[in-house]
Design an enzyme around this catalytic site. Sequence first.
Site, PDB file in Angstrom:
ATOM      1  CG  ASP A  12      42.157  32.061  33.952  1.00  0.00           C
ATOM      2  OD1 ASP A  12      42.387  31.091  34.696  1.00  0.00           O
ATOM      3  OD2 ASP A  12      42.937  32.436  33.050  1.00  0.00           O
ATOM      4  CG  ASP A  14      49.188  32.244  35.235  1.00  0.00           C
ATOM      5  OD1 ASP A  14      49.623  33.411  35.164  1.00  0.00           O
ATOM      6  OD2 ASP A  14      49.916  31.255  35.304  1.00  0.00           O
ATOM      7  CG  ASP A 214      44.665  33.800  29.718  1.00  0.00           C
ATOM      8  OD1 ASP A 214      44.012  32.969  30.376  1.00  0.00           O
ATOM      9  OD2 ASP A 214      45.912  33.787  29.656  1.00  0.00           O
TER      10      ASP A 214
HETATM   11 MG   LIG Z   1      44.660  31.866  32.128  1.00  0.00          MG
END
Ligand SMILES: [Mg+2]
Length: 266
Positions: A12, A14, A214
Amino acid sequence: MSLRTTQLFIFDLDGVIYLGDEPIEGAKRILAALEAQGKEIFFLTNNSTRTRVQFKEKLNRMGIPAHVNQIITSAYSTARYLQQKHVGASLYIIGEEGLLNECKNLGFRVYSGESGNTDIDYVVVGLDRSFNFEKLAKALTAIERGAKFIATNDDPTLPTEHGNLPGAGTMVSAVRTGTGVPPEIIIGKPNTFMVDLILKLKMTEPAKAVIIGDRYTTDIKAGLNARVKTVLVKTGVGLQELTQIPQLGPHPDLILESVADIFDYI
Ligand SMILES: [Mg+2]
């Protein structure tokens, strides 16, 4: 758990590789180490507002040597999905540059904003920071006339350094409420479409792949659904996301402080 035999690493962006315009500490080094070991690296994002080329340029500005073909966005994946369904279809798009351009690049007839057509095959909804009543009305009319409805992603919010902004999911909900019709598919994570696309591209079995994210509710769920290995990192929103992990439900295979800690597993 070890990632020594894992061949395909899906990150991922960001909150994992960067935060805003700053790379996460150690991200560059771990990516270089994986590259040196001959691992396949992909970057995956639900963000449909930019093109793959723009994400590549952002990574390159941070000193991360990514290629366009390593970047999979929900906008690009939506265009790929539509290509499987209906080559050259006419689309009414609620969305930004990324979604508009990825669909144009694959040869679709693209309408947006005030422009329209009475013969729309698909209404495609992604994050649109110029969303308004007019666009919503166009989408509703097209769907009432028989157009199908698909969504790039369903994220409720767009986290920024100044707090949360409305995410694509809020616009998807507006169209859904207005028409009473849910999207035929929501392409982004936690759907497996994007992860499956990468597995197919690289002809890799799920057991040889890992997703690092995240967010439990998108990244990790997409990984669990696609049966690849999963790593939750505590950078970005990862620390808050620990509360989303169900007591009795499936857990990520690993929970790490940041991508830098992947070193210990390769
Ligand atoms: Mg993310």
